[in-house]
Design a protein around this motif. Sequence first.
Motif, PDB file in Angstrom:
ATOM      1  N   UNK A  44       0.838  -1.197   0.000  1.00 43.16           N
ATOM      2  CA  UNK A  44       0.000   0.000   0.000  1.00 43.16           C
ATOM      3  C   UNK A  44       0.876   1.251   0.000  1.00 43.16           C
ATOM      4  N   UNK A  45       1.872   1.272   0.870  1.00 43.14           N
ATOM      5  CA  UNK A  45       2.732   2.460   0.999  1.00 43.14           C
ATOM      6  C   UNK A  45       3.594   2.706  -0.231  1.00 43.14           C
ATOM      7  N   UNK A  46       3.996   1.635  -0.918  1.00 42.99           N
ATOM      8  CA  UNK A  46       4.787   1.825  -2.140  1.00 42.99           C
ATOM      9  C   UNK A  46       3.907   2.257  -3.309  1.00 42.99           C
ATOM     10  N   UNK A  47       2.596   2.159  -3.132  1.00 42.81           N
ATOM     11  CA  UNK A  47       1.667   2.574  -4.178  1.00 42.81           C
ATOM     12  C   UNK A  47       1.229   1.457  -5.101  1.00 42.81           C
ATOM     13  N   UNK A  48       1.744   0.245  -4.904  1.00 43.24           N
ATOM     14  CA  UNK A  48       1.389  -0.863  -5.790  1.00 43.24           C
ATOM     15  C   UNK A  48      -0.114  -1.142  -5.790  1.00 43.24           C
ATOM     16  N   UNK A  49      -0.708  -1.258  -4.600  1.00 42.59           N
ATOM     17  CA  UNK A  49      -2.146  -1.536  -4.529  1.00 42.59           C
ATOM     18  C   UNK A  49      -2.957  -0.397  -5.126  1.00 42.59           C
ATOM     19  N   UNK A  50      -2.564   0.831  -4.850  1.00 43.92           N
ATOM     20  CA  UNK A  50      -3.293   1.991  -5.369  1.00 43.92           C
ATOM     21  C   UNK A  50      -3.239   1.995  -6.899  1.00 43.92           C
ATOM     22  N   UNK A  51      -2.063   1.715  -7.463  1.00 44.97           N
ATOM     23  CA  UNK A  51      -1.934   1.669  -8.921  1.00 44.97           C
ATOM     24  C   UNK A  51      -2.803   0.560  -9.521  1.00 44.97           C
ATOM     25  N   UNK A  52      -2.866  -0.573  -8.849  1.00 46.67           N
ATOM     26  CA  UNK A  52      -3.714  -1.657  -9.349  1.00 46.67           C
ATOM     27  C   UNK A  52      -5.182  -1.244  -9.365  1.00 46.67           C
ATOM     28  N   UNK A  53      -5.589  -0.420  -8.421  1.00 41.78           N
ATOM     29  CA  UNK A  53      -6.981   0.036  -8.390  1.00 41.78           C
ATOM     30  C   UNK A  53      -7.314   0.955  -9.564  1.00 41.78           C
ATOM     31  N   UNK A  54      -6.307   1.429 -10.271  1.00 44.96           N
ATOM     32  CA  UNK A  54      -6.533   2.199 -11.499  1.00 44.96           C
ATOM     33  C   UNK A  54      -6.661   1.298 -12.722  1.00 44.96           C
ATOM     34  N   UNK A  55      -6.376  -0.005 -12.555  1.00 42.98           N
ATOM     35  CA  UNK A  55      -6.382  -0.939 -13.674  1.00 42.98           C
ATOM     36  C   UNK A  55      -7.516  -1.953 -13.564  1.00 42.98           C
ATOM     37  N   UNK A  56      -7.747  -2.473 -12.375  1.00 40.98           N
ATOM     38  CA  UNK A  56      -8.720  -3.558 -12.197  1.00 40.98           C
ATOM     39  C   UNK A  56     -10.146  -3.033 -12.164  1.00 40.98           C
ATOM     40  N   UNK A  57     -11.084  -3.935 -12.409  1.00 42.46           N
ATOM     41  CA  UNK A  57     -12.498  -3.606 -12.277  1.00 42.46           C
ATOM     42  C   UNK A  57     -13.076  -4.182 -10.985  1.00 42.46           C
ATOM     43  N   UNK A  58     -12.351  -5.130 -10.381  1.00 40.48           N
ATOM     44  CA  UNK A  58     -12.775  -5.741  -9.119  1.00 40.48           C
ATOM     45  C   UNK A  58     -11.569  -5.935  -8.210  1.00 40.48           C
ATOM     46  N   UNK A  59     -11.746  -5.621  -6.932  1.00 40.21           N
ATOM     47  CA  UNK A  59     -10.677  -5.778  -5.937  1.00 40.21           C
ATOM     48  C   UNK A  59     -11.045  -6.887  -4.970  1.00 40.21           C
ATOM     49  N   UNK A  60     -10.212  -7.925  -4.915  1.00 40.36           N
ATOM     50  CA  UNK A  60     -10.388  -9.004  -3.944  1.00 40.36           C
ATOM     51  C   UNK A  60      -9.719  -8.517  -2.662  1.00 40.36           C
ATOM     52  N   UNK A  61     -10.512  -7.978  -1.758  1.00 40.90           N
ATOM     53  CA  UNK A  61      -9.959  -7.330  -0.567  1.00 40.90           C
ATOM     54  C   UNK A  61      -9.810  -8.341   0.563  1.00 40.90           C
ATOM     55  N   UNK A  62      -8.592  -8.442   1.064  1.00 36.73           N
ATOM     56  CA  UNK A  62      -8.284  -9.319   2.186  1.00 36.73           C
ATOM     57  C   UNK A  62      -9.182  -8.963   3.364  1.00 36.73           C
ATOM     58  N   UNK A  63      -9.767  -9.972   3.967  1.00 34.86           N
ATOM     59  CA  UNK A  63     -10.686  -9.751   5.091  1.00 34.86           C
ATOM     60  C   UNK A  63      -9.996  -9.774   6.443  1.00 34.86           C
ATOM     61  N   UNK A  64      -8.675  -9.885   6.470  1.00 37.01           N
ATOM     62  CA  UNK A  64      -7.920  -9.793   7.706  1.00 37.01           C
ATOM     63  C   UNK A  64      -7.610 -11.098   8.403  1.00 37.01           C
ATOM     64  N   UNK A  65      -8.076 -12.216   7.881  1.00 36.80           N
ATOM     65  CA  UNK A  65      -7.825 -13.492   8.557  1.00 36.80           C
ATOM     66  C   UNK A  65      -6.410 -13.991   8.324  1.00 36.80           C
ATOM     67  N   UNK A  66      -5.906 -13.848   7.124  1.00 38.83           N
ATOM     68  CA  UNK A  66      -4.571 -14.360   6.788  1.00 38.83           C
ATOM     69  C   UNK A  66      -3.543 -13.241   6.638  1.00 38.83           C
ATOM     70  N   UNK A  67      -3.996 -11.995   6.519  1.00 42.81           N
ATOM     71  CA  UNK A  67      -3.091 -10.846   6.369  1.00 42.81           C
ATOM     72  C   UNK A  67      -3.912  -9.570   6.551  1.00 42.81           C
ATOM     73  N   UNK A  68      -3.224  -8.424   6.490  1.00 40.03           N
ATOM     74  CA  UNK A  68      -3.910  -7.142   6.577  1.00 40.03           C
ATOM     75  C   UNK A  68      -4.406  -6.831   7.975  1.00 40.03           C
TER      76      UNK A  68
END
Length: 192
Positions: free
Chosen positions: A16-40
């Motif tokens: 997130x801090x490097x901007x990778x996730x934010x940049x992907x949100x400019x490309x994808x139409x759907x985000x599989x968002x981690x629900x916090x069980x295994x990460x995040x």
Amino acid sequence: MRVDLNADLGESWQRWRTGEDVLLLDVVTSANVCCGAYAGDAELVAQTCGTAVERGVAIGAQVGYPDRAGFGRVFVDMEPADLTDEVVRQVHALDDAARAVGGEVTYVKPHGALYNAIVHHEAQAGAVVEALRVLDRPLPLLGLPASRALALAADAGLPVVREGFADRAYTCLLYTSYPAHAGRLLAIACGR
């Protein structure tokens, strides 16, 4: 034909801090968002959902085993009822976060080892489908075309979405050959 491009997001503050996730949100139409069980964590989930809403990206619940040490990539032999409860809990938690920023969960896509297990593990496939059945609204289940979970979901009248990975090889039965062939595109002539 409509193509929906999705990516796994909200798993790492570093990405997130490097901007990778934010940049992907400019490309994808759907985000599989981690629900916090295994990460995040809750803050990262909220940031990811908020940015997805700002960009008009659909939010999907990427549910997984409660396995932070293994990043959800190790099979966990859970009792079906416990797995059902865990999936429901994760979807509700993400939906609460999404609604807090003006969005909502629009589909469910299992993560890692759970995604692979429900292709053939009858009890776990049934547990995931049961979780979708008891939610307050029908959410599509994303998975591999040959997935046992997708067949059970369709039989239960739930919406399903069959997906493929452009960067992975497949067996004749449409199972992904990942991780053994990760990153390799293979042409597999089934029985020819």
